[in-house]
Design an enzyme around this catalytic site. Sequence first.
Site, PDB file in Angstrom:
ATOM      1  N   LYS A 276     150.562  -3.206-108.443  1.00  0.00           N
ATOM      2  CA  LYS A 276     150.380  -3.865-107.145  1.00  0.00           C
ATOM      3  C   LYS A 276     151.181  -3.107-106.092  1.00  0.00           C
ATOM      4  O   LYS A 276     152.398  -3.210-106.032  1.00  0.00           O
ATOM      5  CB  LYS A 276     150.849  -5.326-107.168  1.00  0.00           C
ATOM      6  CG  LYS A 276     150.397  -6.048-105.897  1.00  0.00           C
ATOM      7  CD  LYS A 276     151.250  -7.230-105.533  1.00  0.00           C
ATOM      8  CE  LYS A 276     152.456  -6.884-104.702  1.00  0.00           C
ATOM      9  NZ  LYS A 276     152.213  -6.289-103.379  1.00  0.00           N
TER      10      LYS A 276
ATOM     11  N   CYS B 214     165.646   4.555-100.164  1.00  0.00           N
ATOM     12  CA  CYS B 214     166.669   3.764-100.858  1.00  0.00           C
ATOM     13  C   CYS B 214     167.919   4.590-101.149  1.00  0.00           C
ATOM     14  O   CYS B 214     168.983   4.031-101.376  1.00  0.00           O
ATOM     15  CB  CYS B 214     166.087   3.170-102.131  1.00  0.00           C
ATOM     16  SG  CYS B 214     165.243   4.398-103.116  1.00  0.00           S
TER      17      CYS B 214
ATOM     18  N   GLU C  40     171.717  -3.277 -96.559  1.00  0.00           N
ATOM     19  CA  GLU C  40     170.716  -2.239 -96.371  1.00  0.00           C
ATOM     20  C   GLU C  40     170.044  -2.420 -95.007  1.00  0.00           C
ATOM     21  O   GLU C  40     169.577  -3.507 -94.691  1.00  0.00           O
ATOM     22  CB  GLU C  40     169.679  -2.406 -97.487  1.00  0.00           C
ATOM     23  CG  GLU C  40     168.994  -1.136 -97.845  1.00  0.00           C
ATOM     24  CD  GLU C  40     168.040  -1.296 -99.012  1.00  0.00           C
ATOM     25  OE1 GLU C  40     167.617  -2.421 -99.327  1.00  0.00           O
ATOM     26  OE2 GLU C  40     167.714  -0.266 -99.599  1.00  0.00           O
TER      27      GLU C  40
ATOM     28  N   GLU D  69     164.233  -1.171-109.877  1.00  0.00           N
ATOM     29  CA  GLU D  69     164.751  -0.125-108.979  1.00  0.00           C
ATOM     30  C   GLU D  69     164.905  -0.781-107.615  1.00  0.00           C
ATOM     31  O   GLU D  69     163.916  -1.030-106.934  1.00  0.00           O
ATOM     32  CB  GLU D  69     163.752   1.030-108.875  1.00  0.00           C
ATOM     33  CG  GLU D  69     163.481   1.748-110.170  1.00  0.00           C
ATOM     34  CD  GLU D  69     164.620   2.637-110.605  1.00  0.00           C
ATOM     35  OE1 GLU D  69     165.535   2.887-109.798  1.00  0.00           O
ATOM     36  OE2 GLU D  69     164.602   3.060-111.762  1.00  0.00           O
TER      37      GLU D  69
HETATM   38  P1  NAD Z   1     160.195  -5.924-101.155  1.00  0.00           P
HETATM   39  O1  NAD Z   1     161.147  -6.322-102.219  1.00  0.00           O
HETATM   40  O2  NAD Z   1     159.993  -6.831-100.013  1.00  0.00           O
HETATM   41  O3  NAD Z   1     158.750  -5.701-101.788  1.00  0.00           O
HETATM   42  C1  NAD Z   1     158.529  -4.783-102.839  1.00  0.00           C
HETATM   43  C2  NAD Z   1     157.230  -5.155-103.523  1.00  0.00           C
HETATM   44  O4  NAD Z   1     157.412  -6.431-104.145  1.00  0.00           O
HETATM   45  C3  NAD Z   1     156.030  -5.306-102.590  1.00  0.00           C
HETATM   46  O5  NAD Z   1     154.871  -4.836-103.252  1.00  0.00           O
HETATM   47  C4  NAD Z   1     155.949  -6.813-102.386  1.00  0.00           C
HETATM   48  O6  NAD Z   1     154.653  -7.264-102.068  1.00  0.00           O
HETATM   49  C5  NAD Z   1     156.376  -7.307-103.756  1.00  0.00           C
HETATM   50  N1  NAD Z   1     156.926  -8.672-103.787  1.00  0.00           N
HETATM   51  C6  NAD Z   1     157.563  -9.351-102.793  1.00  0.00           C
HETATM   52  N2  NAD Z   1     157.902 -10.586-103.227  1.00  0.00           N
HETATM   53  C7  NAD Z   1     157.477 -10.690-104.501  1.00  0.00           C
HETATM   54  C8  NAD Z   1     157.557 -11.704-105.490  1.00  0.00           C
HETATM   55  N3  NAD Z   1     158.129 -12.865-105.235  1.00  0.00           N
HETATM   56  N4  NAD Z   1     157.027 -11.454-106.702  1.00  0.00           N
HETATM   57  C9  NAD Z   1     156.462 -10.267-107.002  1.00  0.00           C
HETATM   58  N5  NAD Z   1     156.349  -9.266-106.115  1.00  0.00           N
HETATM   59  C10 NAD Z   1     156.863  -9.465-104.881  1.00  0.00           C
HETATM   60  O7  NAD Z   1     160.630  -4.466-100.690  1.00  0.00           O
HETATM   61  P2  NAD Z   1     159.956  -3.569 -99.555  1.00  0.00           P
HETATM   62  O8  NAD Z   1     160.407  -4.117 -98.261  1.00  0.00           O
HETATM   63  O9  NAD Z   1     158.504  -3.372 -99.817  1.00  0.00           O
HETATM   64  O10 NAD Z   1     160.638  -2.136 -99.849  1.00  0.00           O
HETATM   65  C11 NAD Z   1     161.895  -1.819 -99.397  1.00  0.00           C
HETATM   66  C12 NAD Z   1     162.921  -2.054-100.493  1.00  0.00           C
HETATM   67  O11 NAD Z   1     162.596  -1.280-101.642  1.00  0.00           O
HETATM   68  C13 NAD Z   1     164.301  -1.622-100.080  1.00  0.00           C
HETATM   69  O12 NAD Z   1     165.236  -2.575-100.499  1.00  0.00           O
HETATM   70  C14 NAD Z   1     164.485  -0.318-100.855  1.00  0.00           C
HETATM   71  O13 NAD Z   1     165.832   0.029-101.079  1.00  0.00           O
HETATM   72  C15 NAD Z   1     163.763  -0.600-102.099  1.00  0.00           C
HETATM   73  N6  NAD Z   1     163.403   0.646-102.787  1.00  0.00           N
HETATM   74  C16 NAD Z   1     164.100   0.988-103.916  1.00  0.00           C
HETATM   75  C17 NAD Z   1     163.814   2.181-104.584  1.00  0.00           C
HETATM   76  C18 NAD Z   1     164.560   2.579-105.809  1.00  0.00           C
HETATM   77  O14 NAD Z   1     164.099   3.490-106.483  1.00  0.00           O
HETATM   78  N7  NAD Z   1     165.666   1.957-106.152  1.00  0.00           N
HETATM   79  C19 NAD Z   1     162.799   3.017-104.094  1.00  0.00           C
HETATM   80  C20 NAD Z   1     162.127   2.633-102.945  1.00  0.00           C
HETATM   81  C21 NAD Z   1     162.438   1.429-102.308  1.00  0.00           C
END
Ligand code: NAD
Length: 496
Positions: free
Chosen positions: A175, A284, A384, A250
Amino acid sequence: MHSSVDHFIAGRRRPGTSGEHFSVTAPSTGEVLATGILAGPQDVDEAVAAARAAFPAWSRTTPAERSEALTRWADRVQARSEEFAAVESRMCGKPIRLTRGFDVPGTIDNIRFFAGAARHLEGHASAEYSGDHTSSIRREPLGVIGSVAPWNYPLQMAAWKLLPAVAAGNTVVLKPSELTPLTSLMFARAAQEAGIPDGVINIVTGTGPVAGQALVAHPDIAMVSFTGSTAVGRQIAAQAAGAVKRVHLELGGKAPFVVFDDADLEAAARGAVAGSLINAGQDCTAATRAYVQRPLYDRFVRRVTALMDEVRLGPVDDPATDMGSLISATQRDRVASMVDAARAAGATVIRGGRAPGGGLDRGAHYEPTLITGAAQDSAIVQQEVFGPVLVCLPFDTDDDAVRLANDTPYGLAASAWTTDVFRAGRASREIQAGCVWINDHIPIVSEMPHGGYKASGYGKDMSLYSLAEYTNVKHVMSENTGAAHKPWHDVIFTSR
Ligand code: NAD
């Protein structure tokens, strides 16, 4: 003219069934790129069923067969590099130089790495450890993996999720973020063209609370592999605990960038600007907290300011543009409100700290921003921001540097800048992060793991470590003597 966003289930493209329409918008211009119907629980069910049906045959392919399929997949993506780079750039607001130079070649390299890695699952040597039995290790795929990805590097995140899973013989439902599904769909179609069987890779685009939740909670998912924010990762881990599902998380980061007083100032200043502004800071591992030893501090701040002044904001398809927009107006406003709160709390915004004017006001742009004078325990230092914002603070002793670097809940990445081998050694030992760069910040390689410490999560992407995570280890122990009474039976009945 925009296209439609379908879902990719059992090798077929089809619209979602949720009834909820959505659009994918170019955040740097506001232009609608594609529209579609979001996935609902029924689409997730069908995708999981397709992945489940594809698992027996895919898991029985030989490593060589999987390796060859991945190599063909890499070739398909390579042949369309320019199209991938253009779509990723417009969909995310990334400069075309970034997608051409980093996202797309990085993805192709990942595929080629996992094509090789598919043939290198490792374990202990088979041997007679007990004397009378032969023990061997099997590494078996888990089944259907449910993967959830963020919007910041959609193509690379799809690659990091799909490749180790599929190389190890699993099938996947991914997803992507509903803001950025287009290149994940192109990636899955390239896999199909490469001969990866239908159902091995399925893509459902929906919101987190609906499609994400349905996927994570699905009883036929063997493992949840999630990349995103720490807040959502926590919820997913709690939910998976009930079903004792394997979880790979992650999560967020707040990387420190430690500059000792013997560092090459020019190298460190350039590293800080590139490392904090890459992908408009929505990375990130981005450099977010520069701690600079006092003798270098003023010169460092001046040089970073001058270099940030040179960064060109502009249209994403212009190869001269250095920094694009943020992913959305919502994200830009979130970044702006964090900078405003830092200002109100007494920090100094040395440059930036606002959206640019001119021709860029249609998009979600924000200026490269440098902040000083923030308190270590303030939100701008601890949380962040995920935008083009670097905070710079001075330190005195080496002990202070290590303590400050470790003083946030996160532990994804860090860098130390020094020409002293002992300082470099200490920083790499004592900074709690999944990656510590010495005299650089940002580069990644397919052979090495990416993953966090502390609230940045657990589990590794890329490298042989990630391949291993998508397998279960089975010990097979075969008795070799054929004797009815084995010596260990004496614990129940003596030699009778
Ligand atoms: P997010 O947590 O809002 O969403 C990530 C994904 O999770 C999206 O596809 C979203 O639709 C889904 N999601 C949201 N709520 C959910 C739930 N309750 N159940 C299942 N899925 C759900 O993050 P974002 O805003 O899309 O991305 C930014 C974040 O991602 C930042 O915190 C960044 O640091 C992190 N990130 C981490 C890495 C890593 O490798 N550690 C890499 C890239 C991004």
